[in-house]
Design a protein around this motif. Structure first.
Motif, PDB file in Angstrom:
ATOM      1  N   LEU A  29       0.810  -1.217   0.000  1.00 27.24           N
ATOM      2  CA  LEU A  29       0.000   0.000   0.000  1.00 27.24           C
ATOM      3  C   LEU A  29       0.845   1.269   0.000  1.00 27.24           C
ATOM      4  CD1 LEU A  29      -2.788  -1.013   2.541  1.00 27.24           C
ATOM      5  CD2 LEU A  29      -2.737  -1.317   0.067  1.00 27.24           C
ATOM      6  N   SER A  30       0.407   2.239  -0.787  1.00 30.61           N
ATOM      7  CA  SER A  30       1.058   3.543  -0.825  1.00 30.61           C
ATOM      8  C   SER A  30       0.198   4.559  -0.075  1.00 30.61           C
ATOM      9  CB  SER A  30       1.235   3.996  -2.286  1.00 30.61           C
ATOM     10  OG  SER A  30       0.047   4.588  -2.779  1.00 30.61           O
ATOM     11  N   PRO A  31       0.746   5.742   0.226  1.00 31.35           N
ATOM     12  CA  PRO A  31      -0.044   6.769   0.923  1.00 31.35           C
ATOM     13  C   PRO A  31      -1.257   7.259   0.132  1.00 31.35           C
ATOM     14  CG  PRO A  31       2.303   7.236   1.094  1.00 31.35           C
ATOM     15  CD  PRO A  31       2.156   6.129   0.101  1.00 31.35           C
ATOM     16  N   GLY A  42     -11.980  -0.650  -3.310  1.00 28.00           N
ATOM     17  CA  GLY A  42     -10.714   0.002  -3.059  1.00 28.00           C
ATOM     18  C   GLY A  42     -10.746   1.431  -3.569  1.00 28.00           C
ATOM     19  N   MET A  43     -10.078   2.326  -2.856  1.00 26.91           N
ATOM     20  CA  MET A  43     -10.043   3.731  -3.248  1.00 26.91           C
ATOM     21  C   MET A  43      -8.600   4.217  -3.290  1.00 26.91           C
ATOM     22  SD  MET A  43     -13.033   5.227  -0.778  1.00 26.91           S
ATOM     23  CE  MET A  43     -14.462   4.218  -0.352  1.00 26.91           C
ATOM     24  N   MET A  44      -8.288   4.991  -4.320  1.00 21.79           N
ATOM     25  CA  MET A  44      -6.931   5.503  -4.441  1.00 21.79           C
ATOM     26  C   MET A  44      -6.943   6.851  -5.148  1.00 21.79           C
ATOM     27  SD  MET A  44      -3.615   3.495  -5.913  1.00 21.79           S
ATOM     28  CE  MET A  44      -1.958   4.023  -5.454  1.00 21.79           C
ATOM     29  N   GLU A  45      -6.222   7.801  -4.577  1.00 21.74           N
ATOM     30  CA  GLU A  45      -6.092   9.113  -5.216  1.00 21.74           C
ATOM     31  C   GLU A  45      -5.208   9.014  -6.454  1.00 21.74           C
ATOM     32  OE1 GLU A  45      -5.963  12.814  -2.457  1.00 21.74           O
ATOM     33  OE2 GLU A  45      -4.695  11.281  -1.538  1.00 21.74           O
ATOM     34  N   ILE A  46      -5.487   9.859  -7.429  1.00 22.22           N
ATOM     35  CA  ILE A  46      -4.567  10.030  -8.547  1.00 22.22           C
ATOM     36  C   ILE A  46      -3.430  10.921  -8.067  1.00 22.22           C
ATOM     37  CG2 ILE A  46      -4.281  11.040 -10.847  1.00 22.22           C
ATOM     38  CD1 ILE A  46      -7.157  10.225 -11.431  1.00 22.22           C
ATOM     39  N   ALA A  95       1.482   4.165 -19.185  1.00 23.10           N
ATOM     40  CA  ALA A  95       0.846   4.316 -17.876  1.00 23.10           C
ATOM     41  C   ALA A  95       1.832   4.129 -16.741  1.00 23.10           C
ATOM     42  CB  ALA A  95      -0.289   3.305 -17.725  1.00 23.10           C
ATOM     43  N   LYS A  96       1.687   4.959 -15.722  1.00 24.05           N
ATOM     44  CA  LYS A  96       2.377   4.727 -14.451  1.00 24.05           C
ATOM     45  C   LYS A  96       1.446   3.869 -13.607  1.00 24.05           C
ATOM     46  CE  LYS A  96       4.088   7.066 -10.299  1.00 24.05           C
ATOM     47  NZ  LYS A  96       5.369   6.326 -10.252  1.00 24.05           N
ATOM     48  N   PRO A  97       1.836   2.653 -13.254  1.00 27.14           N
ATOM     49  CA  PRO A  97       0.935   1.765 -12.516  1.00 27.14           C
ATOM     50  C   PRO A  97       0.525   2.349 -11.165  1.00 27.14           C
ATOM     51  CG  PRO A  97       2.765   0.537 -13.448  1.00 27.14           C
ATOM     52  CD  PRO A  97       3.103   1.983 -13.609  1.00 27.14           C
ATOM     53  N   LEU A  98      -0.755   2.167 -10.819  1.00 27.89           N
ATOM     54  CA  LEU A  98      -1.285   2.672  -9.561  1.00 27.89           C
ATOM     55  C   LEU A  98      -1.747   1.545  -8.627  1.00 27.89           C
ATOM     56  CD1 LEU A  98      -3.497   5.725 -10.636  1.00 27.89           C
ATOM     57  CD2 LEU A  98      -1.249   5.769  -9.547  1.00 27.89           C
ATOM     58  N   PHE A  99      -2.733   0.753  -9.087  1.00 29.69           N
ATOM     59  CA  PHE A  99      -3.265  -0.261  -8.182  1.00 29.69           C
ATOM     60  C   PHE A  99      -3.676  -1.520  -8.924  1.00 29.69           C
ATOM     61  CE2 PHE A  99      -7.067   2.393  -9.073  1.00 29.69           C
ATOM     62  CZ  PHE A  99      -7.998   1.431  -9.445  1.00 29.69           C
ATOM     63  N   PHE A 100      -3.897  -2.567  -8.121  1.00 27.12           N
ATOM     64  CA  PHE A 100      -4.194  -3.901  -8.650  1.00 27.12           C
ATOM     65  C   PHE A 100      -5.296  -4.542  -7.825  1.00 27.12           C
ATOM     66  CE2 PHE A 100      -3.368  -8.435  -9.450  1.00 27.12           C
ATOM     67  CZ  PHE A 100      -3.169  -8.429 -10.824  1.00 27.12           C
ATOM     68  N   LEU A 101      -6.149  -5.308  -8.508  1.00 28.65           N
ATOM     69  CA  LEU A 101      -7.161  -6.144  -7.863  1.00 28.65           C
ATOM     70  C   LEU A 101      -6.978  -7.571  -8.350  1.00 28.65           C
ATOM     71  CD1 LEU A 101     -10.294  -3.890  -8.504  1.00 28.65           C
ATOM     72  CD2 LEU A 101      -8.944  -3.979  -6.409  1.00 28.65           C
ATOM     73  N   SER A 131      -0.282  -0.765  -5.745  1.00 28.73           N
ATOM     74  CA  SER A 131      -0.875  -1.117  -4.460  1.00 28.73           C
ATOM     75  C   SER A 131      -1.942  -2.172  -4.698  1.00 28.73           C
ATOM     76  CB  SER A 131      -1.499   0.115  -3.807  1.00 28.73           C
ATOM     77  OG  SER A 131      -0.515   1.058  -3.449  1.00 28.73           O
ATOM     78  N   LEU A 132      -1.911  -3.230  -3.903  1.00 27.48           N
ATOM     79  CA  LEU A 132      -2.949  -4.259  -3.955  1.00 27.48           C
ATOM     80  C   LEU A 132      -4.067  -3.812  -3.030  1.00 27.48           C
ATOM     81  CD1 LEU A 132      -4.028  -7.034  -4.777  1.00 27.48           C
ATOM     82  CD2 LEU A 132      -2.620  -8.044  -2.968  1.00 27.48           C
TER      83      LEU A 132
END
Length: 333
Positions: A29-31, A42-46, A95-101, A131-132
């Protein structure tokens, strides 16, 4: 009394699996992640700094490579393959990878096996910069055989709208630069399992089963670094269909042709073994990656500087071919 356990679903084993999985996921996980694991979504800011951010997504699975994991009882690497197959695809568009499910399905859940599968997913996410942030484990008795699992995933990345790589800048004369694969990656395994039926067969310093389970290479670091330093016209992830199907996918024009120079590099020894066992050369190039896992298309004028840059970062790039005008999307010479 009839309950869920009598129908073949052990919810308590599911609870154990979730607890084990949670520890692996936390490491990724990232901040930017906004909620806790176990939420309904799941929620993640750009990340900050994007003027016109575009989300880029990809989904894939591992395929019948999983059968080798079942037979050898080694489950901790195929999760890496799952991440790699998704993230390498979205990298092709900048793309810069952000998250994964992830999604894991089975006939009867074993928390030890499922947690090993997710350990691989977490390892892949760490390597790929994701981030997973969620997933699903489905126990479906009567649908899957006991001891068998399926795993699939979904990756999301972000890119600046005016920096998306679409292939529209590819021109005749551009050069193709290839990066080595880490083995067969996760493609062609239905054929490989017909050729290599004894996974204990010695191969080099290991067994063929161990070699076949070599995880798919994740190209995040080298691709993002290349995009920071060079104008990349196109990129291709060499997956199922090999050179024949995948390299032409970078083209935005049907008036351009891919030319691959087969003698530009040496096929890995394992492909010689495949041909000795009856696989035709044409099958190699439309089924496997033949030792090249990722391809860049770049202007001829900066190709040597680009290769030097890659080498300075420990890569072993190959000048694989070139673009010209012509009929047919790809020609192997």
């Amino acid at each position: 009394m009839i309950d869920y356990r009598s129908a073949g679903v052990d919810i308590h084993e599911g609870y154990k699996s979730v607890e084990k999985i949670r520890e692996y996921a936390k490491k990724t996980l990232s901040p930017l992640v906004l909620n806790h694991l176990g939420s309904f979504a799941g929620m993640m800011e750009i990340p900050e700094g994007y003027r016109k951010p575009v989300l880029i997504s990809g989904t894939d699975g591992v395929g019948t490579k999983l059968k080798i994991a079942f037979d050898t009882k080694k489950y901790d690497t195929v999760g890496i393959d799952c991440v790699a197959m998704c993230v390498n695809d979205i990298l092709c568009h900048g793309a810069k990878p952000l998250f994964f499910l992830d999604y894991i399905a089975c006939g009867k859940l074993d928390s030890e096996v499922s947690s090993e599968l997710v350990k691989g997913v977490a390892d892949g996410c760490i390597a790929g910069g994701l981030s997973l942030i969620g997933g699903e484990t489905a126990e479906m008795p009567g649908f899957y055989e006991n001891g068998e699992y399926d795993i699939a995933g979904f990756a999301v990345g972000v890119a600046e709208k005016d920096r998306i790589v679409t292939g529209d800048k590819i021109r005749s004369g551009d050069v193709l630069i290839g990066l080595p694969s880490s083995g067969f990656h996760s493609n062609g395994y239905s054929l490989l399992r017909k050729i290599f039926q004894d996974f204990d067969e010695p191969y080099e310093s290991m067994t063929i089963g161990e070699y076949l389970l070599t995880p798919t290479r994740i190209y995040t670091d080298v691709v993002l670094d290349a995009l920071d330093h060079f104008e990349i016209s196109g990129m291709a992830h060499i997956t199922g269909g090999g050179f024949i199907e995948n390299i032409p996918r970078m083209l935005a024009s049907d008036k351009l042709r891919i030319n691959i120079l087969k003698d530009s590099y040496s096929l890995p020894d394992v492909y010689r073994l495949l041909m000795e066992r009856g696989v035709a050369e044409d099958t190699l190039y439309n089924t496997f990656n033949t030792g090249i896992g990722f391809v860049f298309c770049i202007d001829k004028g900066i190709a040597e500087r680009f290769k030097h840059h890659l080498k300075s970062r420990g890569e072993d790039p190959v000048t694989l071919g070139y673009i010209d005008e012509g009929e047919g999307q790809i020609c192997l010479r």
